[in-house]
Design a protein around this motif. Structure first.
Motif, PDB file in Angstrom:
ATOM      1  N   ARG A 166       0.826  -1.227   0.000  1.00 58.15           N
ATOM      2  CA  ARG A 166       0.000   0.000   0.000  1.00 58.15           C
ATOM      3  C   ARG A 166       0.857   1.272   0.000  1.00 58.15           C
ATOM      4  NH1 ARG A 166      -5.234  -0.575  -1.184  1.00 58.15           N
ATOM      5  NH2 ARG A 166      -6.101  -2.494  -0.385  1.00 58.15           N
ATOM      6  N   ASP A 167       2.071   1.172   0.582  1.00 58.18           N
ATOM      7  CA  ASP A 167       2.923   2.375   0.623  1.00 58.18           C
ATOM      8  C   ASP A 167       3.706   2.591  -0.674  1.00 58.18           C
ATOM      9  OD1 ASP A 167       4.745   0.373   0.735  1.00 58.18           O
ATOM     10  OD2 ASP A 167       5.575   0.862   2.701  1.00 58.18           O
ATOM     11  N   GLY A 168       3.428   1.752  -1.708  1.00 59.28           N
ATOM     12  CA  GLY A 168       4.061   1.946  -3.015  1.00 59.28           C
ATOM     13  C   GLY A 168       5.333   1.146  -3.229  1.00 59.28           C
ATOM     14  N   THR A 169       5.853   0.499  -2.187  1.00 64.23           N
ATOM     15  CA  THR A 169       7.082  -0.312  -2.348  1.00 64.23           C
ATOM     16  C   THR A 169       6.736  -1.681  -2.930  1.00 64.23           C
ATOM     17  OG1 THR A 169       6.905  -1.083  -0.073  1.00 64.23           O
ATOM     18  CG2 THR A 169       8.302   0.838  -0.449  1.00 64.23           C
ATOM     19  N   GLU A 203       6.837 -16.050   4.215  1.00 63.07           N
ATOM     20  CA  GLU A 203       6.943 -14.586   4.272  1.00 63.07           C
ATOM     21  C   GLU A 203       5.759 -13.893   3.589  1.00 63.07           C
ATOM     22  OE1 GLU A 203      10.683 -13.744   2.427  1.00 63.07           O
ATOM     23  OE2 GLU A 203      11.819 -14.806   3.967  1.00 63.07           O
ATOM     24  N   PHE A 204       4.900 -14.688   2.935  1.00 64.87           N
ATOM     25  CA  PHE A 204       3.759 -14.106   2.219  1.00 64.87           C
ATOM     26  C   PHE A 204       2.709 -13.646   3.230  1.00 64.87           C
ATOM     27  CE2 PHE A 204       0.001 -14.155  -0.581  1.00 64.87           C
ATOM     28  CZ  PHE A 204       0.525 -13.552  -1.712  1.00 64.87           C
ATOM     29  N   PRO A 205       2.110 -12.427   3.062  1.00 70.56           N
ATOM     30  CA  PRO A 205       1.144 -11.940   4.062  1.00 70.56           C
ATOM     31  C   PRO A 205      -0.102 -12.817   4.134  1.00 70.56           C
ATOM     32  CG  PRO A 205       1.219 -10.487   2.138  1.00 70.56           C
ATOM     33  CD  PRO A 205       2.324 -11.468   1.977  1.00 70.56           C
ATOM     34  N   GLU A 206      -0.607 -13.008   5.357  1.00 68.76           N
ATOM     35  CA  GLU A 206      -1.825 -13.806   5.562  1.00 68.76           C
ATOM     36  C   GLU A 206      -3.020 -13.069   4.962  1.00 68.76           C
ATOM     37  OE1 GLU A 206      -1.999 -16.773   6.577  1.00 68.76           O
ATOM     38  OE2 GLU A 206      -0.043 -17.095   7.517  1.00 68.76           O
ATOM     39  N   HIS A 213      -5.958  -6.956   3.015  1.00 70.59           N
ATOM     40  CA  HIS A 213      -6.734  -5.758   2.710  1.00 70.59           C
ATOM     41  C   HIS A 213      -6.028  -4.494   3.201  1.00 70.59           C
ATOM     42  CE1 HIS A 213     -10.239  -3.515   1.619  1.00 70.59           C
ATOM     43  NE2 HIS A 213     -10.327  -2.987   2.836  1.00 70.59           N
ATOM     44  N   PHE A 214      -5.321  -4.619   4.340  1.00 66.80           N
ATOM     45  CA  PHE A 214      -4.704  -3.440   4.952  1.00 66.80           C
ATOM     46  C   PHE A 214      -3.314  -3.160   4.385  1.00 66.80           C
ATOM     47  CE2 PHE A 214      -7.428  -5.481   8.163  1.00 66.80           C
ATOM     48  CZ  PHE A 214      -8.398  -4.495   8.263  1.00 66.80           C
ATOM     49  N   LYS A 215      -2.572  -4.209   4.009  1.00 63.47           N
ATOM     50  CA  LYS A 215      -1.162  -4.026   3.650  1.00 63.47           C
ATOM     51  C   LYS A 215      -0.882  -4.093   2.156  1.00 63.47           C
ATOM     52  CE  LYS A 215       0.976  -5.822   7.875  1.00 63.47           C
ATOM     53  NZ  LYS A 215       1.927  -6.818   8.384  1.00 63.47           N
ATOM     54  N   VAL A 216      -1.622  -4.978   1.447  1.00 59.08           N
ATOM     55  CA  VAL A 216      -1.242  -5.315   0.062  1.00 59.08           C
ATOM     56  C   VAL A 216      -2.145  -4.602  -0.933  1.00 59.08           C
ATOM     57  CG1 VAL A 216      -0.974  -7.186  -1.602  1.00 59.08           C
ATOM     58  CG2 VAL A 216      -0.365  -7.563   0.787  1.00 59.08           C
ATOM     59  N   GLN A 217      -1.516  -3.991  -1.937  1.00 64.35           N
ATOM     60  CA  GLN A 217      -2.297  -3.345  -3.005  1.00 64.35           C
ATOM     61  C   GLN A 217      -2.534  -4.331  -4.146  1.00 64.35           C
ATOM     62  OE1 GLN A 217      -0.936   0.583  -3.982  1.00 64.35           O
ATOM     63  NE2 GLN A 217      -1.695   0.433  -6.074  1.00 64.35           N
ATOM     64  N   GLU A 218      -1.448  -4.967  -4.646  1.00 64.92           N
ATOM     65  CA  GLU A 218      -1.564  -5.935  -5.754  1.00 64.92           C
ATOM     66  C   GLU A 218      -0.541  -7.044  -5.568  1.00 64.92           C
ATOM     67  OE1 GLU A 218      -0.858  -3.958  -9.441  1.00 64.92           O
ATOM     68  OE2 GLU A 218      -2.712  -2.801  -9.386  1.00 64.92           O
ATOM     69  N   VAL A 219      -0.870  -8.224  -6.110  1.00 64.10           N
ATOM     70  CA  VAL A 219       0.107  -9.320  -6.179  1.00 64.10           C
ATOM     71  C   VAL A 219       0.251  -9.718  -7.644  1.00 64.10           C
ATOM     72  CG1 VAL A 219       0.719 -11.635  -5.411  1.00 64.10           C
ATOM     73  CG2 VAL A 219      -0.573 -10.153  -3.887  1.00 64.10           C
ATOM     74  N   ARG A 242       2.496 -10.626 -14.087  1.00 65.66           N
ATOM     75  CA  ARG A 242       1.149 -10.123 -14.375  1.00 65.66           C
ATOM     76  C   ARG A 242       0.322 -10.120 -13.098  1.00 65.66           C
ATOM     77  NH1 ARG A 242      -0.694 -13.047 -19.999  1.00 65.66           N
ATOM     78  NH2 ARG A 242       1.310 -12.852 -21.051  1.00 65.66           N
ATOM     79  N   LYS A 243      -0.597  -9.135 -13.011  1.00 61.92           N
ATOM     80  CA  LYS A 243      -1.471  -9.038 -11.835  1.00 61.92           C
ATOM     81  C   LYS A 243      -2.366 -10.268 -11.754  1.00 61.92           C
ATOM     82  CE  LYS A 243      -4.962  -6.074  -9.767  1.00 61.92           C
ATOM     83  NZ  LYS A 243      -5.820  -4.906  -9.947  1.00 61.92           N
ATOM     84  N   SER A 244      -2.554 -10.793 -10.539  1.00 60.13           N
ATOM     85  CA  SER A 244      -3.301 -12.031 -10.383  1.00 60.13           C
ATOM     86  C   SER A 244      -3.894 -12.117  -8.977  1.00 60.13           C
ATOM     87  CB  SER A 244      -2.342 -13.209 -10.621  1.00 60.13           C
ATOM     88  OG  SER A 244      -3.058 -14.339 -10.988  1.00 60.13           O
TER      89      SER A 244
END
Length: 664
Positions: free
Chosen positions: A442-445, A454-457, A462-468, A546-548
């Protein structure tokens, strides 16, 4: 003291005179040089070992650069590259006929599987029309996982023999290797192998090569590498069709590092292609990539093993090792340029190659933690000669201490595992392969995550990840047309996107699909071979991220996640994989005194569940059948006891259960 020094000095003078008269090697005086600094100065100009030129060196020295030919053999897996290399070495007298088979395949796993894993090189001298030619041959791997080896080999060559099996015709990796060689400007000589086989169809294969690659069938050389039939016609074609290397012999040294391997006594040995200038023992070289300086200890050619020479000149491919030796193989960056100290500003570095990227990751654990150190030594020994493997330490509550290993592909991983078991006798547990995913926060990094732990639960998503984003590959499949429908079904079932469909003969099809890499490493090649009865061939190259919709699947035992068994998947695969996991894990967990619940979960959503019933004492044995209230009371009491036991008891899962669950 002075008289002692005078005596020592006069002794050394007389010894030196005697050494020169005897044409001996002055470096035997090193022990005497340490007597005093003033004495040792007499010997500095004698520091380099004296070598007499051999007949081979004199013969090579008389060959001008116009009569050098550097070429490689490129082909699909098992089309006969290594056998053809043997025949060429026998024809030029480099090895004795009828001796060691597949001399350029050095590893046991290469000989057993009939594949080439590491590019091997050899120099030959060929007499053509009463003139000596210096030929340098590179036997490249055919499998797509070792593409980096192949592209490095092309940089040292001026041409390539494009080898095709007369019975199988053009295959996927033939197509891929052709385009790779063509893009690097190599001159291609078509060669049809295995023409002696009863089901060989040479006219059809020549037509395929003309239609697919626009190569002139008239220039093709038809051979049988196994029997040696017509192989002697190949070397004149190499001399006539492949251009000589271009280089300035008198200019400053410019050499390219093509490959390296590790020797226990000499340190890292570099395989180099000299573009300009010359290099000899005693020269001080500097690396452009690392900036480090080294003193050359020995130069030589592979003939077929390491054969020392007094000098390597522009146009040649040979080996170098330093004195003192290069100790760390990480310093030998493939694609790096070296020059002599002082010439750095006069030399342009060769346009570099990318370091190979790991595309498949597995976690490896010793079956017995007592063997951890032995296994670590074994892994490090193999990595010394295979820098494309990445390594970092990892630990698991269930399996103990281990490593996370990164490989170029699934065959690379399988070969590494075979080498560990065969060469080092290792007992090892390997987790299912995973691929790297790109997470945009979410912070653009951005971060690349290759370890499922290490993958977020899901509840943090919803709070941390923008796209995978997940990695895709462009797959090229060649197959007979009768299996086309089944292969399209297989690709579509694995979330593939069709890009191209070409009939390059009446019965052969080239099919191009974009596939997610995670499906490709999940035994896609095995499924493809099964669907087409072994007739299809596969090649792939990186097609970016690619976004998924990617989620993490956990395995829970009584609500607690098992850390060694978690996996990052596309949301469409979750139900199928979750059900399979739960059923397989249930088979390997022992019954306990209380109920054990095994679940596959994505975040808080339970995908699949299985229950292992507890051992149960029959508390109703002494009861009369009609005593219903007493019966209910005893069962309730037993139920409460089970709950209490489950809350304090932990599930003991044997180490062997994980081994069996993770075994293929």
């Amino acid at each position: 003291m002075r008289s002692c020094l005078r005596t020592a000095s006069s002794l050394l003078h007389s010894w030196r005179a005697h050494a020169v008269r005897a044409n001996g090697s002055p470096h035997a005086a090193r022990g005497l040089e340490r007597l005093h600094p003033t004495v040792s100065s007499h010997f500095r100009r004698y520091a380099h070992a004296y070598r007499v030129q051999s007949d081979l060196e004199k013969r090579i020295a008389d060959i001008p650069i116009e009569r050098y030919r550097n070429f490689c053999i490129v082909a699909h897996v098992d089309h006969g590259k290594s056998t053809l290399s043997d025949r060429l070495l026998e024809l030029t007298g480099t090895i004795q006929p009828g001796g060691n088979k597949q001399i350029l395949d050095k590893l046991d796993v290469e000989r057993e599987r009939g594949i080439t894993v590491k590019a091997q090189t050899c120099t030959m001298i060929y007499n053509h029309q009463d003139e000596d030619y210096l030929l340098h041959l590179v036997d490249t791997p055919g499998h797509v996982d070792f593409r980096a080896e192949v592209s490095r080999s092309y940089a040292s060559c001026g041409g390539a023999l494009l080898l095709v099996d007369a019975s199988q015709g053009v295959q996927a990796q033939t197509v891929a290797n052709f385009y790779l060689a063509f893009s690097q400007g190599l001159t291609l000589v078509p060669v049809i192998n295995k023409i002696d086989l009863p089901h060989a169809d040479t006219p059809r294969v020549l037509e395929q090569m003309r239609d697919t690659f626009e190569l002139d069938p008239e220039k093709a050389v038809l051979v049988s590498a196994k029997t040696g039939l017509n192989v002697e016609a190949l070397l004149p074609s190499v001399v006539d069709l492949i251009p000589a290397p271009v280089g300035d012999l008198s200019g400053p040294l410019r050499l390219l590092l093509v490959d390296s391997w590790y020797d226990v006594y000499k340190g890292v040995i570099l395989l180099v292609r000299i573009f300009d200038g010359q290099v000899k023992p005693g020269d001080t070289l500097r690396s452009f990539a690392t900036g480090l300086k080294y003193i050359v200890g020995e130069v030589g050619i592979m003939y077929p093993d390491q054969t020392p020479q007094t000098i390597l000149k522009a146009g040649q491919v040979g080996y170098i090792h330093f004195n003192p030796g290069m100790k760390r193989s990480q310093e030998a960056k493939v694609g790096d340029t070296y020059t002599t100290v002082g010439s750095e500003k006069l030399v342009e570095p060769y346009p570099g190659f990318e370091e190979p990227k790991s595309m498949v990751f597995v976690a490896a654990f010793p079956t017995d933690q007592d063997n951890y150190e032995h296994l670590e030594d074994s892994i490090n020994q193999i990595i010394l000669n295979d820098r494309s493997v990445t390594l970092q330490k990892e630990s698991s509550d269930a399996l103990g201490a281990g490593w996370r290993l990164g490989f170029l592909g699934t065959l690379h991983c399988s070969v590494f595992e075979d080498r560990l078991r065969q060469e080092h006798g290792a007992n090892i547990i390997i987790t299912p392969p995973s691929v790297p995913f790109k997470v945009i926060w979410r912070d653009g990094t951005e971060s690349i995550i290759s370890n499922p732990n290490e993958f977020p639960e899901q509840d943090q998503h919803h709070f941390k990840v923008q796209e995978v984003h997940e990695p895709y590959v462009m797959c090229t499949v060649t197959l007979p047309d009768e299996y086309l429908g089944k292969v399209i079904e297989l690709c579509e079932a694995n979330r593939g996107e069709q890009k191209e469909l070409t009939f390059f003969t009446a019965t052969q099809v080239i099919l191009k699909y974009d596939l997610p890499l995670s499906h490709l490493v999940d035994d896609f090649f095995g499924k493809l071979k099964g669907t087409t009865k072994g007739y299809a061939s596969l090649d792939y190259e990186d097609a970016g991220f690619r976004k998924s919709t990617i989620v993490k699947l956990n395995l829970l035992v009584n609500g607690a996640p098992v850390d060694a068994v978690s996996r990052i998947l596309h949301s469409s695969q979750v139900d199928r994989v979750g059900r399979g996991w739960v059923e397989k894990f249930k088979e390997h967990v022992d019954r306990q005194m209380f109920e054990v619940i095994i679940q596959a979960a994505v975040g808080r959503r339970i995908v699949a569940r299985a229950t292992i019933k507890p051992f149960r004492k029959d508390v109703l044995a002494k009861l009369h059948a009609s005593d219903i209230s007493r019966r209910r009371k005893l069962l309730e009491k037993q139920k409460d006891g089970r709950k209490k036991l489950r809350s304090v008891g932990s599930v003991v899962i044997e180490h062997e259960a994980f081994q069996q669950f993770l075994s293929k």
